[in-house]
Write a protein that holds these residues in place. Structure first.
Motif, PDB file in Angstrom:
ATOM      1  N   ARG A 679       7.776  -0.036  15.700  1.00 58.83           N
ATOM      2  CA  ARG A 679       6.950  -0.984  14.940  1.00 58.83           C
ATOM      3  C   ARG A 679       5.642  -1.292  15.671  1.00 58.83           C
ATOM      4  O   ARG A 679       4.585  -1.459  15.052  1.00 58.83           O
ATOM      5  CB  ARG A 679       7.740  -2.263  14.659  1.00 58.83           C
ATOM      6  N   GLU A 718       6.517   4.298  -4.411  1.00 52.24           N
ATOM      7  CA  GLU A 718       6.048   3.295  -3.448  1.00 52.24           C
ATOM      8  C   GLU A 718       7.090   2.959  -2.381  1.00 52.24           C
ATOM      9  O   GLU A 718       7.188   1.810  -1.926  1.00 52.24           O
ATOM     10  CB  GLU A 718       5.584   2.028  -4.176  1.00 52.24           C
ATOM     11  N   HIS A 719       7.855   3.977  -1.986  1.00 52.09           N
ATOM     12  CA  HIS A 719       8.819   3.784  -0.894  1.00 52.09           C
ATOM     13  C   HIS A 719       8.210   4.133   0.463  1.00 52.09           C
ATOM     14  O   HIS A 719       8.802   3.820   1.503  1.00 52.09           O
ATOM     15  CB  HIS A 719      10.072   4.624  -1.133  1.00 52.09           C
ATOM     16  N   VAL A 721       4.261   4.325   2.651  1.00 52.21           N
ATOM     17  CA  VAL A 721       2.846   3.946   2.628  1.00 52.21           C
ATOM     18  C   VAL A 721       2.112   4.743   3.703  1.00 52.21           C
ATOM     19  O   VAL A 721       2.712   5.178   4.697  1.00 52.21           O
ATOM     20  CB  VAL A 721       2.646   2.433   2.891  1.00 52.21           C
ATOM     21  N   LYS A 736       8.697   2.396   3.719  1.00 47.59           N
ATOM     22  CA  LYS A 736       8.568   0.976   3.393  1.00 47.59           C
ATOM     23  C   LYS A 736       9.890   0.381   2.916  1.00 47.59           C
ATOM     24  O   LYS A 736      10.206  -0.780   3.204  1.00 47.59           O
ATOM     25  CB  LYS A 736       7.493   0.803   2.318  1.00 47.59           C
ATOM     26  N   THR A 737      10.680   1.183   2.188  1.00 44.66           N
ATOM     27  CA  THR A 737      11.936   0.691   1.615  1.00 44.66           C
ATOM     28  C   THR A 737      13.069   0.958   2.604  1.00 44.66           C
ATOM     29  O   THR A 737      13.636   2.055   2.663  1.00 44.66           O
ATOM     30  CB  THR A 737      12.224   1.383   0.273  1.00 44.66           C
ATOM     31  N   ASP A 738      13.404  -0.056   3.400  1.00 43.35           N
ATOM     32  CA  ASP A 738      14.380   0.120   4.483  1.00 43.35           C
ATOM     33  C   ASP A 738      15.754   0.551   3.972  1.00 43.35           C
ATOM     34  O   ASP A 738      16.496   1.237   4.693  1.00 43.35           O
ATOM     35  CB  ASP A 738      14.521  -1.177   5.276  1.00 43.35           C
TER      36      ASP A 738
END
Length: 762
Positions: A679, A718-719, A721, A736-738
């Motif tokens: 991160r 949109e999973h 970016v 983006k979609t954990d």
């Protein structure tokens, strides 16, 4: 009029670098780099001429702020060809011209219909663009440029290949010298200095050898049969370190202690013959950490460079300003550029794609490969489609660049010239290996280290495999695709089996390391551990299962799978069964490459009782190479290097680099940032001073490779970016979609559309 090479913020030019100073400095350093390779005259001349194009008023205007692009590299290429008009010096001059012309944009093809070839650039360039002052910096022309190499190649293609490698080495010396002198100028002008100082290997060897002796002594007297065999293998390899430099083989069954034996040989051989560094080439990033950790534990953290990131800064190939730090972490990053460290652990991909590369970032390190002891671990994994050029590169490094190379494997490929030339006198894969084995009596070793019983089973469904797992609390199952592994894992989950573990490249590398650590703990503690994996578990992963099942594959892959069973010889051979099966579901059929290896296996399977004996493995590889044919062993790449007495070397460097790709699976990366280290790297994407190359290296352990269509679907829904596109364009695809990444199985990109549909239901 003064001519400058580099500018600073000073508008009065008071601290700008004079072009004549830069050319002489690069020439001196390039000579220094070329001397150990016996190409000092040619590299120095490249350095002296590489920036002649900066003698143009247009370039000087650019230093003053003009925006018009200026070609400053073609001039030196044209000049060098004018200075050496007769063979054989003219042959080398063509290579020098390609190096000079490519010292920023990368090595060009000499002749090509595509824009940007050297001949096209030369034709369109007039030296009259330059101020006549350029002639004052040209040094006296040496009488002899041809290095004292073995040029007696058996045929013209091999002679052309030798010229091609020479050209890359010239290029390497030039670009590394240019980068370092430019860096030094800007450091003097106020930039933060980069720590590139490394002790040479000769200085380190006494400490390394003392540490190695202590490590071996700590094992004590071997108490088991396998311990005694490992000690014998190590002692024999070290005793043979006095042999003359060149090619070697280390043919030892899995679990025979190849890693320590090869390190012991490398240290002793380098001491005996004065090699400049030790390089270990590992086939897969999944096991490089394991090897690097062993070496660091023995040799020390600060002197072992681990370089395996396939992602580099595409724009410059260099690290950015934020990397200019004297920390050891920063020093290691700089060492990835030039491989100046005394010990390097890298991948086959990084090593060989550099040797066939054209970009500055790939080739800069090449001159430091010369004069090395190189250990190629799991040499049987070298890609078949590139085998001929790879074998020729191995031979050339030993023949003309002072390297000693060890082909280290449990399943030695059939490269021995004595046997291959009996099949075909000019066989592409023939290497002179007679009398170069480092292990004591490989047939005896393979017999003594028989640890498993190989069984060829019927066709088996996933239901059959799950039933088999029920009877074995600790077991390994290896299949040929991520899809099959996931399907089999889900089927086993339905039966609620204890200790079920899934391991494939659906999981990113850092996650896989944690899973493997857990697997080893479970095995050591006797807890249930039913591992379902793809082939990434096979080569070099130190695990010891009681039994295994392997989907049918090539003999070398089956042997690697068998190396994960009864590894420490603590169980009876008859009970340590490796079952080879054919999946019954057509959706789980092997990929084309493995299917061809299965065919080679089938043709020799009934000829031997012991399929892991050296003679069986040799017969298998003969079948593989014969079936493939020369065209599918990489011969077309060899045709991209040509030579004739009249025309000289015609090397298509850029085209070769495009075709020589060890990993060409068409996959697209997705970054899964699930821990704080990842991160933080993602947050750094918004910092312009931190280069994309640095961030890419930090995120490499968090990448999952997916089919391009799958990534497109993830983007559409949109999973993923692409953050900070104004800085990074589309280089970094961040998940983006954990919920698409599950702890037990990894990234489920197939769920992208399903989740989007679920999100529309209220």
């Amino acid at each position: 009029m003064e001519f400058y090479a580099h500018s600073t913020k000073a508008t009065d030019c008071c601290d700008w670098e004079l072009l004549s100073d830069h050319l002489s400095a690069v020439a001196r350093r390039a000579r220094e780099f070329g001397a150990p390779l016996k190409i000092a005259e040619a590299t120095a001349f490249c350095g002296a001429l590489h920036d002649l194009g900066k003698f143009s008023p247009a370039f000087q205007a650019r230093l003053q702020g003009a925006s018009e692009p200026v070609d400053h590299s073609t001039a030196g290429a044209k000049a060098v060809l004018g200075l050496f008009a007769h063979a054989p010096n003219q042959w080398i001059a063509w290579l020098m011209a390609q190096a000079i012309a490519g010292h920023h944009a990368g090595l060009p093809d000499r002749a090509s219909h595509e824009p940007g070839s050297l001949e096209e650039r030369l034709e369109g360039f007039a030296m009259e663009r330059l101020n006549a002052s350029w002639q004052t910096v040209v040094p006296d022309t040496p009488s002899e440029l041809m290095p004292p190499f073995d040029w007696q190649a058996p045929n013209e293609p091999q002679r052309a290949f030798r010229f091609a490698m020479l050209g890359r080495m010239l290029f390497s010396c030039l670009v590394d010298a240019d980068f370092k002198e430019t860096e030094l100028f800007y450091e003097k002008a106020g930039d933060v200095a980069k720590d590139r100082d490394w002790p040479n290997l000769a200085e380190c060897l006494p400490t390394f050898l003392d540490a190695f002796e202590k490590r071996i002594a700590a094992f004590g007297e071997p108490q088991s049969e396998i311990g005694r065999l490992r000690a014998e293998i190590l002692a024999t390899a070290r005793a043979r370190a006095e042999m003359a430099p060149g090619l070697f083989t280390l043919n030892v069954p899995t679990g025979g202690g190849k890693t320590l034996a090869s390190l012991g040989f490398a240290l002793d051989h380098a001491k005996q013959h004065g090699h400049r560094r030790i390089i270990f080439g590992i086939p897969f990033t999944s096991i490089i950490d394991q090897t690097a950790a062993i070496f660091r534990e023995i040799l020390g953290n600060d002197l072992v460079l681990e370089h395996h990131s396939a992602i580099e800064d595409e724009e410059t190939g260099q690290v950015g300003p934020a990397d200019s730090t004297r920390s050891m972490k920063g020093k290691m990053r700089f060492a990835m550029e030039d491989w100046a460290a005394p010990v390097i652990v890298t991948t086959h991909v990084q090593l060989f794609e550099s040797l066939f590369g054209a970009r500055t970032s790939r080739c800069r390190k090449l001159h430091n490969i010369a004069g090395s002891v190189i250990v190629l671990d799991e040499a049987q994994t070298l890609p078949k489609k590139l085998l001929a050029p790879t074998v020729w590169a191995i031979d050339e490094l030993c023949r003309n660049y002072g390297c000693s190379i060890v082909l280290c494997t449990a399943t030695q490929p059939a490269f021995d010239a004595r046997k291959l030339k009996a099949l075909k006198p000019d066989h592409l894969l023939a290497l002179d290996l007679d009398g170069r084995e480092l292990a004591p009596d490989p047939p005896r070793l393979h017999k003594a280290l028989e640890r498993v019983r190989l069984v060829f089973a019927r066709e088996m469904s996933d239901e059959d495999l799950v039933e088999a797992l029920k009877d074995h609390p600790q077991a390994l199952m290896i299949v040929n695709s991520r899809r099959h592994a996931l399907d089999l894992y889900r089927a086993a989950q339905m039966e609620e089996l204890d200790g079920l573990v899934h391991l494939t490249t659906r999981q990113y590398a850092a996650h896989r390391r944690n899973i493997l650590a857990d697997v080893k703990t479970r095995l050591n503690e006797g807890r249930p551990c039913r591992l379902i994996a793809t082939s990434l578990i096979e080569a070099g992963v130190d695990v010891d299962f009681p039994v295994a099942w392997r989907a049918e594959a090539g003999l070398d892959q089956i042997a690697q799978a068998a190396g994960r069973v009864n590894r420490e010889m603590r169980r009876p051979v008859d009970e340590s069964v490796v079952t080879v099966f054919r999946p019954s579901d057509p959706d789980h059929a092997p990929p084309a490459e493995i299917k061809s290896l299965i065919g080679s296996m089938e043709r020799m399977k009934d000829l031997f009782d012991n399929h892991f004996a050296p003679e069986a493995i040799e017969r298998y590889f003969h079948e593989v190479y014969w079936q493939a044919g020369e065209e599918r062993l990489g011969k077309p790449i060899l045709h991209l290097s040509k030579f004739s007495q009249s025309y000289g070397p015609d090397i298509a460097y850029r085209t070769i680099a495009e075709h020589y790709r060890m990993i060409e699976d068409g996959m697209a990366p997705v970054i899964v940032a699930r821990d704080e280290k990842a991160r933080k790297a993602v947050r750094n994407l918004e910092v312009p001073e931190i280069s994309s190359g640095r961030i890419a290296r930090e995120l490499q352990p968090y990448i999952v490779s997916v089919p391009p269509r799958a990534r497109a679907l993830l983007k559409t829904n949109e999973h993923i970016v692409f953050p900070h596109r104004e800085l990074r364009k589309k280089q970094f695809a961040i998940l983006k979609t954990d919920t698409l990444y599950e702890e037990d199985v990894g990234l489920l990109w197939e769920n992208a559309e399903y989740l989007e549909l679920e999100n529309t239901i209220t």
